[in-house]
Design an enzyme around this catalytic site. Structure first.
Site, PDB file in Angstrom:
ATOM      1  N   CYS A  37      34.958  47.875  84.749  1.00  7.46           N
ATOM      2  CA  CYS A  37      35.633  49.153  84.901  1.00  7.46           C
ATOM      3  C   CYS A  37      36.625  49.053  86.050  1.00  7.46           C
ATOM      4  O   CYS A  37      36.364  48.411  87.068  1.00  7.46           O
ATOM      5  CB  CYS A  37      34.700  50.326  85.188  1.00  7.46           C
ATOM      6  SG  CYS A  37      33.526  50.642  83.888  1.00  7.46           S
TER       7      CYS A  37
ATOM      8  N   ARG B 184      39.509  44.441  83.699  1.00  3.54           N
ATOM      9  CA  ARG B 184      38.171  44.832  84.155  1.00  3.54           C
ATOM     10  C   ARG B 184      37.371  45.545  83.077  1.00  3.54           C
ATOM     11  O   ARG B 184      36.179  45.833  83.265  1.00  3.54           O
ATOM     12  CB  ARG B 184      38.271  45.740  85.385  1.00  3.54           C
ATOM     13  CG  ARG B 184      39.033  45.124  86.542  1.00  3.54           C
ATOM     14  CD  ARG B 184      39.090  46.071  87.708  1.00  3.54           C
ATOM     15  NE  ARG B 184      37.778  46.261  88.304  1.00  3.54           N
ATOM     16  CZ  ARG B 184      37.280  45.500  89.263  1.00  3.54           C
ATOM     17  NH1 ARG B 184      37.972  44.492  89.731  1.00  3.54           N
ATOM     18  NH2 ARG B 184      36.086  45.752  89.746  1.00  3.54           N
TER      19      ARG B 184
ATOM     20  N   TRP C  48      34.464  49.580  80.804  1.00  5.03           N
ATOM     21  CA  TRP C  48      33.647  48.565  80.143  1.00  5.03           C
ATOM     22  C   TRP C  48      32.246  49.194  80.092  1.00  5.03           C
ATOM     23  O   TRP C  48      31.593  49.358  81.126  1.00  5.03           O
ATOM     24  CB  TRP C  48      33.633  47.268  80.941  1.00  5.03           C
ATOM     25  CG  TRP C  48      32.889  46.161  80.263  1.00  5.03           C
ATOM     26  CD1 TRP C  48      33.402  45.275  79.361  1.00  5.03           C
ATOM     27  CD2 TRP C  48      31.515  45.812  80.431  1.00  5.03           C
ATOM     28  NE1 TRP C  48      32.411  44.403  78.954  1.00  5.03           N
ATOM     29  CE2 TRP C  48      31.243  44.710  79.607  1.00  5.03           C
ATOM     30  CE3 TRP C  48      30.475  46.332  81.218  1.00  5.03           C
ATOM     31  CZ2 TRP C  48      29.994  44.111  79.526  1.00  5.03           C
ATOM     32  CZ3 TRP C  48      29.225  45.739  81.144  1.00  5.03           C
ATOM     33  CH2 TRP C  48      28.995  44.631  80.301  1.00  5.03           C
TER      34      TRP C  48
ATOM     35  N   ASN D  56      33.042  52.967  89.051  1.00  6.14           N
ATOM     36  CA  ASN D  56      32.794  51.575  88.640  1.00  6.14           C
ATOM     37  C   ASN D  56      31.451  51.183  89.240  1.00  6.14           C
ATOM     38  O   ASN D  56      31.248  51.339  90.447  1.00  6.14           O
ATOM     39  CB  ASN D  56      33.913  50.680  89.206  1.00  6.14           C
ATOM     40  CG  ASN D  56      33.624  49.203  89.049  1.00  6.14           C
ATOM     41  OD1 ASN D  56      33.001  48.793  88.084  1.00  6.14           O
ATOM     42  ND2 ASN D  56      34.070  48.401  89.996  1.00  6.14           N
ATOM     43  N   GLY D  57      30.525  50.689  88.401  1.00 13.75           N
ATOM     44  CA  GLY D  57      29.210  50.296  88.914  1.00 13.75           C
ATOM     45  C   GLY D  57      28.104  50.921  88.096  1.00 13.75           C
ATOM     46  O   GLY D  57      28.339  51.380  86.971  1.00 13.75           O
TER      47      GLY D  57
ATOM     48  N   GLU E  18      31.868  23.866  79.620  1.00 13.65           N
ATOM     49  CA  GLU E  18      33.016  24.749  79.848  1.00 13.65           C
ATOM     50  C   GLU E  18      33.857  24.868  78.568  1.00 13.65           C
ATOM     51  O   GLU E  18      34.302  25.951  78.210  1.00 13.65           O
ATOM     52  CB  GLU E  18      33.843  24.214  81.028  1.00 13.65           C
ATOM     53  CG  GLU E  18      35.162  24.931  81.284  1.00 13.65           C
ATOM     54  CD  GLU E  18      35.030  26.404  81.644  1.00 13.65           C
ATOM     55  OE1 GLU E  18      33.902  26.908  81.793  1.00 13.65           O
ATOM     56  OE2 GLU E  18      36.078  27.075  81.729  1.00 13.65           O
TER      57      GLU E  18
ATOM     58  N   LYS F 208      34.543  28.412  76.635  1.00 15.05           N
ATOM     59  CA  LYS F 208      35.887  28.922  76.305  1.00 15.05           C
ATOM     60  C   LYS F 208      35.949  29.316  74.836  1.00 15.05           C
ATOM     61  O   LYS F 208      36.433  30.367  74.481  1.00 15.05           O
ATOM     62  CB  LYS F 208      36.969  27.873  76.562  1.00 15.05           C
ATOM     63  CG  LYS F 208      37.357  27.560  77.980  1.00 15.05           C
ATOM     64  CD  LYS F 208      38.012  28.678  78.745  1.00 15.05           C
ATOM     65  CE  LYS F 208      37.006  29.576  79.368  1.00 15.05           C
ATOM     66  NZ  LYS F 208      36.514  29.346  80.656  1.00 15.05           N
TER      67      LYS F 208
ATOM     68  N   GLU G 255      33.717  32.471  73.875  1.00 12.12           N
ATOM     69  CA  GLU G 255      34.082  33.782  74.404  1.00 12.12           C
ATOM     70  C   GLU G 255      35.358  34.345  73.795  1.00 12.12           C
ATOM     71  O   GLU G 255      35.485  35.561  73.684  1.00 12.12           O
ATOM     72  CB  GLU G 255      34.110  33.819  75.932  1.00 12.12           C
ATOM     73  CG  GLU G 255      35.263  33.157  76.627  1.00 12.12           C
ATOM     74  CD  GLU G 255      35.223  33.348  78.155  1.00 12.12           C
ATOM     75  OE1 GLU G 255      35.615  32.427  78.854  1.00 12.12           O
ATOM     76  OE2 GLU G 255      34.807  34.409  78.642  1.00 12.12           O
TER      77      GLU G 255
ATOM     78  N   HIS H 253      17.496  15.016  71.020  1.00 13.56           N
ATOM     79  CA  HIS H 253      16.235  15.693  71.352  1.00 13.56           C
ATOM     80  C   HIS H 253      16.172  17.076  70.712  1.00 13.56           C
ATOM     81  O   HIS H 253      15.488  17.959  71.215  1.00 13.56           O
ATOM     82  CB  HIS H 253      16.070  15.765  72.877  1.00 13.56           C
ATOM     83  CG  HIS H 253      15.978  14.408  73.514  1.00 13.56           C
ATOM     84  ND1 HIS H 253      14.876  13.600  73.369  1.00 13.56           N
ATOM     85  CD2 HIS H 253      16.867  13.704  74.247  1.00 13.56           C
ATOM     86  CE1 HIS H 253      15.087  12.452  74.006  1.00 13.56           C
ATOM     87  NE2 HIS H 253      16.280  12.492  74.546  1.00 13.56           N
TER      88      HIS H 253
ATOM     89  N   LYS I 177      36.530  40.763  82.826  1.00 12.93           N
ATOM     90  CA  LYS I 177      36.735  39.636  83.725  1.00 12.93           C
ATOM     91  C   LYS I 177      35.823  39.697  84.949  1.00 12.93           C
ATOM     92  O   LYS I 177      35.288  38.688  85.381  1.00 12.93           O
ATOM     93  CB  LYS I 177      38.191  39.584  84.169  1.00 12.93           C
ATOM     94  CG  LYS I 177      38.475  38.362  85.009  1.00 12.93           C
ATOM     95  CD  LYS I 177      39.805  37.761  84.682  1.00 12.93           C
ATOM     96  CE  LYS I 177      39.997  36.414  85.329  1.00 12.93           C
ATOM     97  NZ  LYS I 177      39.458  35.322  84.526  1.00 12.93           N
TER      98      LYS I 177
HETATM   99  O1  M6R Z   1      34.654  35.863  88.999  1.00 12.01           O
HETATM  100  P1  M6R Z   1      33.596  34.833  88.742  1.00 12.01           P
HETATM  101  O2  M6R Z   1      34.107  33.444  88.864  1.00 12.01           O
HETATM  102  O3  M6R Z   1      32.375  35.048  89.603  1.00 12.01           O
HETATM  103  O4  M6R Z   1      33.160  35.061  87.250  1.00 12.01           O
HETATM  104  C1  M6R Z   1      32.072  34.357  86.714  1.00 12.01           C
HETATM  105  C2  M6R Z   1      32.020  34.489  85.205  1.00 12.01           C
HETATM  106  O5  M6R Z   1      31.877  35.826  84.840  1.00 12.01           O
HETATM  107  C3  M6R Z   1      33.289  33.929  84.547  1.00 12.01           C
HETATM  108  O6  M6R Z   1      33.509  32.597  84.896  1.00 12.01           O
HETATM  109  C4  M6R Z   1      33.174  34.028  83.027  1.00 12.01           C
HETATM  110  O7  M6R Z   1      32.178  33.189  82.565  1.00 12.01           O
HETATM  111  C5  M6R Z   1      34.545  33.710  82.416  1.00 12.01           C
HETATM  112  N1  M6R Z   1      34.962  34.758  81.547  1.00 12.01           N
HETATM  113  C6  M6R Z   1      34.547  32.417  81.676  1.00 12.01           C
HETATM  114  O8  M6R Z   1      35.770  32.151  81.076  1.00 12.01           O
END
Ligand code: M6R
Length: 591
Positions: free
Chosen positions: A2, A27, A74, A100-101, A468, A472, A475, A491, A586
């Protein structure tokens, strides 16, 4: 998650708040709304949907007034509906609140307030704030006094703004564990979750401490501590690069952020060597070192762990920030905790660092956003210097984090300069790898867009790059993907390989090459379609993503870049918006 924004000044507020909300959309983007005080009326317009849709559908730009608050949501409490969109109001419609929160005790408060006759119109936790303010404002007190009096009743984390017809002409804001920053351009004032929201108007900012209250009215600003006494705050200058928020020639922020990584690497290297040497010494001297982070930042930390061990001969552990609290018993004064977070406000990381500080550990944070909660809490801060990252998927910040770990590990052996020059040499390679592979990645995205599962394999320092790459992909394209150490395949996961299943094998010509290739052959024998990310061609690969030959410990940095682009093109082929993936935001400011 948010984003909140308030404007108080001499200009029409709606246009400013809408522009700010566009910059805050990273956000959260499931609903939006604004409220404005004008000629003795409180006007609220809001709806579910992306900001642009809500602006048009509800005519947000038409709201008059120059005391205006806005919100981009959000969802945490309550479905994505118009009623649950912010701003929220009280029974009388005289108060507007954006938040926000999470108010953790909202159910108890809601029961109590309902018992007192309050009528709720949403399922959100936020609405209790508006009703609590309503009861107190009846006594004719100033809005800031009322905010101060209700805040002790709120449990959880919050940053909220309130405006009221009973004390018009002002916005009052407060925060606990969630960010809130004020922009100064007297007589105009701005207040938001992120300075990016108002950075086109001013780069002069003031940050609030937990439980502090700020009162904004045109031409006047006042800070109060939790007891209501005035406090004096310092004005900070925001770096001009943080005002930049354009996609430029690119259709998406994610693509822009992938493409600008060569420049970003150059900026990240600009670090103070003495600080690195001091931090490296603290890491070497510590009884134990724990790195904590979430998501992509945690994968960067996993690469960091190999670097610390290989270069600095310093073993450390990486603990997922959401699990950190469960290990807090073994954290003590002799512990160095390295917290990694692009945003510097991820709730789990902040919570973990709090626990570490309570145990008297030394905290070093690696963050990107200036003035973040995490930076404020840390003993030492290393900034990524990679500018605002707007797309939800981390790309350039991940590469910067890898560069910082590389520099830190070499600082442990007094070779910071050597590491910095290796990284300078790498800048061009991150562009070259994109040029080499663009057409093959586009072809793959078309061929494989209907695959239901992808597997990513690698060994050693590159294992985290497999994770990673998979993160990507899932998501932004919503394809199931798993990254794992290549040796783990047999395994269990091998059972899932069917003819045509895409398996991405990160197979640089380093100490992991032959064993990783053997694992690729095992998968291929079961029909897998092998995408080899390597500087060495092999007929095991059905598709070869060529990476440049670099120093062994730098392979993660060149291998991750084409995987980011593969995820991007797959998202596009599947009709997904890579900048705003469903259900995600984000900054994850809730636990
Ligand atoms: O702001 P941060 O680096 O603490 O965020 C951590 C994760 O929320 C962030 O890396 C998330 O996994 C990304 N959307 C990945 O692309």
């Amino acid at each position: 998650m948010c984003g909140i924004i308030g404007y108080c000044g001499q200009k029409p507020g709606a246009a400013i708040v809408i522009e700010a909300l566009k910059r805050l959309e990273y956000r959260g983007y499931d609903s939006a709304g604004i409220a404005s005080l004008c000629d003795g009326r409180l006007l609220i317009k809001k709806d579910a949907g992306k900001l642009e849709e809500v602006v048009h559908k509800q005519g947000l730009a038409e709201l008059p007034g120059n005391v205006t608050v806005g919100h981009t949501r959000w969802a945490t409490h309550g479905a994505v509906t118009q009623a649950n969109a912010h701003p929220h109001s009280d029974c009388t419609g005289r108060i507007a609140v954006v938040h926000n929160g999470i108010i953790e005790n909202n159910q108890e408060l809601r029961r109590e307030l309902t018992g007192l006759g309050h009528r709720f119109t949403s399922d959100t936790d936020t609405e209790v704030i508006a009703h609590l303010l309503e009861d107190e404002l009846k006594n004719g007190r100033a809005l800031e006094q009322v905010v101060l009096s209700i805040v002790p009743r709120l449990e959880g984390s919050y940053a909220f703004l309130a405006a009221s017809l009973d004390d018009p002409g002002k916005i009052v804001g407060t925060r606990k564990n969630n960010p809130l920053v004020v922009g100064i351009d007297s007589p105009n004032y701005y207040i938001s979750s992120d300075a990016l929201a108002f950075s086109t108007y001013t780069n002069k900012v003031m940050t609030l401490d937990d439980n502090e209250v700020v009162v904004l009215s045109p031409g006047r600003i006042e800070f109060l501590d939790a007891r209501g006494s005035k406090t004096v705050k310092q004005v900070k200058q925001l770096d001009h690069s943080w005002a930049e928020n354009s996609r430029g020639i690119y259709p998406h922020f994610m693509l822009k952020e992938i493409m600008e990584q060569a420049d970003v690497l150059g900026q990240t290297i600009q670090q103070d060597q003495k600080t690195f040497n001091r931090i490296a010494l603290d890491i070497l001297r510590a009884r134990q070192v724990i790195i904590t982070a979430c998501g992509s930042s945690r994968y960067a930390a996993l690469v960091g762990r190999y670097l610390f061990s290989k270069v600095g001969k310093r073993f450390c552990d990486v603990v997922m920030a959401s699990e950190f609290g469960y290990f807090a018993d073994s954290v003590d004064k002799g512990t160095v905790v390295v917290a990694v977070s692009q945003s510097g406000e991820t709730a789990d990381v902040v919570e973990g660092v709090k626990a570490a500080k309570a145990a008297e550990a030394q905290v070093i944070s690696i963050v990107n956003r200036p003035n973040s909660i995490l930076a404020d809490m840390s003993d030492h801060v290393i900034y990524l210097n990679c500018g605002p990252e707007i797309a939800v998927a981390a790309t350039k910040s991940f590469l910067s984090q890898l560069a910082i770990f590389y520099l830190l590990s070499y600082a442990m052996v007094s070779s910071f300069d050597e590491a910095a020059s290796s990284l300078i040499g790498l800048c061009g390679e991150t562009t070259r790898v994109l040029d080499w592979n663009k057409s093959e990645l586009i072809r793959l995205s078309e061929t494989l867009k209907d695959s239901s599962d992808f597997y990513y394999l690698a060994r050693g320092i590159n294992f985290a790059i497999a994770s990673e790459g998979a993160l990507k992909l899932k998501e932004i394209s919503y394809i199931h993907a798993e990254g794992m150490p290549a040796g783990e395949l047999k395994h269990g996961t091998l059972a899932l390989i069917e003819p045509g299943t895409p398996v991405v094998v990160i197979c640089p010509a380093d100490y992991t090459f032959s064993e990783t290739l053997s694992n690729a052959i095992e998968a291929k024998s079961r029909g897998a379609y092998i995408i080899g990310v390597s500087d060495k061609e092999s007929d095991v690969y059905d598709s070869w993503i060529r990476i440049p030959r670099v120093e062994e410990l730098l392979y993660p940095m060149v291998a991750v870049v084409p995987l980011q682009l593969l995820a991007y093109y797959l998202a596009i082929s599947r009709g997904c918006d890579p900048d705003k993936p469903r259900n995600l935001a984000k900054s994850v400011t809730v636990k």
